[in-house]
Design an enzyme around this catalytic site. Structure first.
Site, short mmCIF file in Angstrom:
data_model
loop_
_atom_site.label_atom_id
_atom_site.label_comp_id
_atom_site.label_asym_id
_atom_site.label_seq_id
_atom_site.Cartn_x
_atom_site.Cartn_y
_atom_site.Cartn_z
N SER A 84 1.12 -1.29 -0.15
CA SER A 84 0.02 -0.05 0.50
C SER A 84 0.38 1.07 0.29
O SER A 84 0.36 2.30 -0.08
CB SER A 84 -1.27 -0.08 1.50
OG SER A 84 -1.67 -1.12 0.95
N HIS A 143 -15.70 -1.63 -1.11
CA HIS A 143 -15.91 -0.54 -0.57
C HIS A 143 -16.85 0.45 -0.60
O HIS A 143 -17.07 1.38 -0.01
CB HIS A 143 -14.13 0.37 -0.40
CG HIS A 143 -13.31 -0.40 0.41
ND1 HIS A 143 -12.54 -1.59 -0.54
CD2 HIS A 143 -13.64 -0.63 1.77
CE1 HIS A 143 -12.09 -1.57 0.91
NE2 HIS A 143 -12.82 -1.56 2.14
N CYS A 160 -8.51 0.88 0.03
CA CYS A 160 -8.99 0.31 -1.49
C CYS A 160 -8.31 0.08 -2.52
O CYS A 160 -7.69 1.36 -3.27
CB CYS A 160 -10.24 1.30 -1.38
SG CYS A 160 -10.91 0.63 -2.52
#
Length: 236
Positions: free
Chosen positions: A143, A187, A200
């Site tokens: 991420s 999401h 996300c």
């Protein structure tokens, strides 16, 4: 006989990590006492023909490691009974607050002769305890790459903090493959701040498409990817 680098046979030296990187500074100089020994090997007493050589302590070395945080991470991983690595940084300075690899290994095993049975239990361990994962392994950035994409797209004016992209339903098709989000049910529709909050995948897949690989690479290089970290721990 002492070498030009200050080593001589039998001297203890640092073999890994901090002890190797700062061996010269930490080692100091051992002292020497001269004693008189009889032909039978009995110690008679101090030898008066030579003066005692006083030991010189090595330099002090203060690490940035937070001992409490390091212990808490070790306690947590011990409870999981799993393999992994942890690096905790101070984002304002880059200082390493914790660095750990699991499963761990008691370094006292190497302080003397290691029985073959113990050595086999170490090398045959499926968790590979000899592998220092934070330093010696290679992992995808995960991420972290999302924040690079977000920052680059914002700076180039391609998105704004309120940009809402196609809603996340748990995955996104690209070519003949569906790339999943970590949240299987998805999401839904998010703006940038909530996409960062939820991490996300699908939102940032789309940001990456808008940005393009060349621009992402440009910003990734500016953020330090592809460069040595400067971590002063030698593994070789």
């Amino acid at each position: 006989m002492e070498s030009e680098s200050g080593y001589r046979p039998g001297r203890l030296i640092g073999k890994k990590g901090i002890e190797k990187a700062y061996d010269r500074e930490l080692r100091g100089m051992e002292g020497t006492d001269f004693i008189e020994v009889s032909a039978r090997g009995q110690i008679i007493g101090p030898y008066g023909g030579k003066d005692r050589v006083t030991a010189v302590p090595g330099a002090d070395l203060v690490l940035t490691i937070d001992a409490d945080l390091q212990r808490e991470i070790a306690r947590f991983y011990d409870s999981l009974k799993s393999s992994g690595g942890v690096v905790a940084l101070d984002p304002s300075s880059g200082e390493i607050l914790a660095l750990a690899s699991f499963p761990g290994l008691d370094p006292n095993l190497f302080s003397g002769i290691i029985p073959d049975s113990v050595w086999r239990s170490v090398v045959d361990n499926p968790g590979h305890p000899l592998l220092n994962r934070p330093i010696s392994s290679m992992y995808p950035p995960g991420s972290t790459a999302k924040l690079i994409a977000a920052g680059a797209a914002l700076e180039k004016g391609l998105i704004t903090p309120s940009t809402v992209l196609r809603g996340c339903s748990g995955g996104m098709r690209f070519g003949n493959r569906v790339f999943r989000c970590w949240q299987e049910k998805g999401h839904g529709s998010l703006d940038l701040s909530h996409a960062i909050e939820q991490s996300c995948n699908v939102y940032f897949y789309q940001v990456g498409q808008i940005l393009g690989i060349d621009a992402w690479n440009e910003y990734a290089v500016q953020c330090g990817f592809g460069k040595k970290t400067g971590l002063d721990i030698m593994e070789n």
